[in-house]
Design a protein around this motif. Structure first.
Motif, PDB file in Angstrom:
ATOM      1  N   ASN A   1       0.821  -1.029  -0.263  1.00 19.21           N
ATOM      2  CA  ASN A   1       0.304  -0.241   0.170  1.00 19.21           C
ATOM      3  C   ASN A   1       0.724   1.623  -0.168  1.00 19.21           C
ATOM      4  O   ASN A   1       0.638   2.712   0.564  1.00 19.21           O
ATOM      5  N   ALA A   2       1.683   1.249  -0.733  1.00 17.58           N
ATOM      6  CA  ALA A   2       3.110   2.079  -0.640  1.00 17.58           C
ATOM      7  C   ALA A   2       2.020   3.570  -1.120  1.00 17.58           C
ATOM      8  O   ALA A   2       2.456   4.926  -0.576  1.00 17.58           O
ATOM      9  N   ALA A   3       1.883   3.797  -2.207  1.00 17.29           N
ATOM     10  CA  ALA A   3       1.444   4.744  -2.897  1.00 17.29           C
ATOM     11  C   ALA A   3      -0.054   5.526  -1.577  1.00 17.29           C
ATOM     12  O   ALA A   3       0.176   6.884  -1.814  1.00 17.29           O
ATOM     13  N   VAL A   4      -1.043   4.486  -0.946  1.00 12.68           N
ATOM     14  CA  VAL A   4      -1.900   5.457  -0.507  1.00 12.68           C
ATOM     15  C   VAL A   4      -0.887   5.730   1.103  1.00 12.68           C
ATOM     16  O   VAL A   4      -1.802   6.580   1.419  1.00 12.68           O
ATOM     17  N   LEU A   5       0.018   5.006   1.343  1.00 12.13           N
ATOM     18  CA  LEU A   5       0.748   5.286   2.396  1.00 12.13           C
ATOM     19  C   LEU A   5       1.902   7.133   2.276  1.00 12.13           C
ATOM     20  O   LEU A   5       1.414   7.264   3.270  1.00 12.13           O
ATOM     21  N   ALA A   6       1.833   6.566   1.043  1.00 11.43           N
ATOM     22  CA  ALA A   6       2.160   7.443   0.975  1.00 11.43           C
ATOM     23  C   ALA A   6       1.929   8.993   0.763  1.00 11.43           C
ATOM     24  O   ALA A   6       2.832   9.818   1.087  1.00 11.43           O
ATOM     25  N   GLU A   7       0.639   9.052   0.238  1.00  6.38           N
ATOM     26  CA  GLU A   7       0.391  10.472   0.600  1.00  6.38           C
ATOM     27  C   GLU A   7      -0.358  11.092   2.101  1.00  6.38           C
ATOM     28  O   GLU A   7      -0.625  12.037   2.386  1.00  6.38           O
ATOM     29  N   HIS A   8      -0.188  10.280   2.875  1.00  7.26           N
ATOM     30  CA  HIS A   8      -0.676  10.262   4.501  1.00  7.26           C
ATOM     31  C   HIS A   8       0.402  10.408   4.879  1.00  7.26           C
ATOM     32  O   HIS A   8       0.951  10.315   6.427  1.00  7.26           O
TER      33      HIS A   8
END
Length: 438
Positions: free
Chosen positions: A42-49
């Motif tokens: 979930n790197a892309a999702v986590l990177a947003e936050h």
């Protein structure tokens, strides 16, 4: 006898220590791999936050900070010379494994910490059941589970403190002079380099361990230790300044104190902060219920709204009472005061001074590494000093049962923590999708 010879003199103990090391290392890796898989998937999702300046470890757990990723130029008075180690490990991680590299390394470091607990107790003539039981109990503690995967300074700092205490034990039992300048100065220097506040309890421990009131030679020896340690600090600070473009912990101390030190200080109020005692002394042993307490920085910490189960009260109280009894029973010994130095300083720093209380809701769990080992060692020494009989056997059986209960609690709560994290990010995504486009 040299220190390593003293430490490894019993071959059977070494085999047991190796088995304990392997078992705990594998345990940490197995328990924490699902967290790293979640980060990777979930790197892309986590990177947003991500609140950590783009660091690859993106989970904000118990107020830990993946500072080992910040590299050579992350310099502060709180961790004066840690950047040498952090920068080197960050470089290795960037080329070999990333979060997995830190998980394997720190799992081994935490497992070695438990092994040192075992050696300490065996050197205190504790039986194998007591020594292995308390070492394993310490090893399966919640704090060791989480710090095994979070790339912060705490695993290295905790290990160094335990190593120091083990060396003090060797000094007390050795025929060599009580205070040896080179080793003592090195311990003082490395502990200060990792976390500056550690020099206070470590100095107290050194004084209790080696100073004799009626022997002026011990005071002179301690003066030599201070002088050599200061020379090492000055030399490495100068090297830091030269290598890192005129930056050092000295040049940045005011800024880092304001941003990472004094900003965390608040006066203690029992009504508002009573749960700090649980955060400092119980939750690092038994993983608490967690919740997303601040979606803005995706902070996951102890859910203070949920009551602690009865067995948590019981196990936590038993450990703390045993530690207190261990100190009282050994109050006339150097050993008790050496171990108590770390606990007393923690109470003064976090409760009296109030360091960490301003960010109380984000957790004080992370500070436990500075003293948690001393609670286990004092408790174990109390049981060890009891004369053989029903009371000693009953206490030992009780501790082993508590260790098994803690193991079950931490396995379950570790999985629940990951479940809460996954659910929190799902909720964040749903909220983001529900917001109208500008």
């Amino acid at each position: 006898m040299k220190f390593l010879g003293y430490l490894l003199r019993n071959r059977q103990d070494n085999y047991k220590a190796l088995a304990l090391f392997v078992a705990l290392t594998v345990f940490y890796i197995a328990m924490d791999l699902p967290f790293l898989a979640f980060i990777k998937d979930n790197a892309a999702v986590l990177a947003e936050h991500n609140p950590f300046y783009g660091a690859p470890f993106m989970l904000n757990l118990f107020n830990f900070d993946p500072s080992m990723y910040y590299g050579y130029y992350n310099i502060s008075i709180i961790h004066p010379l840690m950047n040498f180690l952090a920068g080197s490990l960050a470089y290795i991680a960037s080329h070999w494994g990333g979060n997995l590299f830190f998980l394997v390394l720190q799992s081994a470091v935490n497992a070695l910490g438990a092994v040192l607990i075992y050696y300490y107790l065996r050197n205190s003539e504790a039986g194998n059941v007591l020594a292995i039981g308390f070492a394993a109990f310490f090893g399966i503690s919640s704090y060791n589970l989480f710090t095994a995967m979070i790339p912060d300074s705490y695993p290295y700092m905790q290990w160094m403190l335990i190593w120091s205490v083990l060396y003090f034990q060797y000094s007390r039992e050795s025929a060599a002079p009580t205070i040896r300048t080179g080793p003592y100065a090195s311990l003082a220097f490395v502990n200060f380099a990792m976390t500056s506040t550690n020099i206070v309890p470590l100095t107290g421990a050194m004084l209790f361990n080696g100073i004799a009131r009626r022997d002026k030679r011990t005071f002179k020896a301690f003066g030599s230790v201070v002088a050599v340690a200061l020379l090492l600090v000055v030399a490495f600070t100068a090297l830091q300044w030269l290598v890192f473009d005129g930056r050092s912990w000295v040049t940045s101390w005011t800024a880092t104190l304001a941003s990472g030190g004094l900003s965390y200080v608040a006066p203690f109020s029992f009504v508002n902060h009573w749960q700090a005692f649980y955060m400092l002394g119980v939750s690092p042993v038994l993983t608490p219920d967690v919740a997303m307490i601040d979606p803005g920085i995706v902070a996951v910490a102890t859910d203070l709204a949920r009551p602690y189960p009865f067995y948590v009260h019981m196990i936590g109280a038993a450990l703390l009472i045993l530690a207190l009894l261990g100190f009282i029973r050994g109050i006339k010994t150097r050993e008790a005061w050496v171990l108590a130095s770390f606990i007393i300083f923690a109470l003064l720093l976090h409760i009296v001074v109030g360091f960490g209380l301003r960010a109380f809701k984000y957790d004080m769990y992370l500070y436990a590494g500075h003293f948690l080992f001393a609670i286990f060692l004092l408790g174990a020494t109390f049981i060890n000093r009891l004369k053989g009989g029903i009371a000693k056997t009953a206490l030992l059986v009780l501790i082993l049962l508590f260790a098994l209960a803690t193991l079950g609690n931490n396995i379950v709560k570790h999985g629940e923590a990951l479940h809460h994290i996954k659910q929190a990010y799902t909720d964040l995504q749903l909220e983001s999708a529900a917001q109208p486009e500008p």
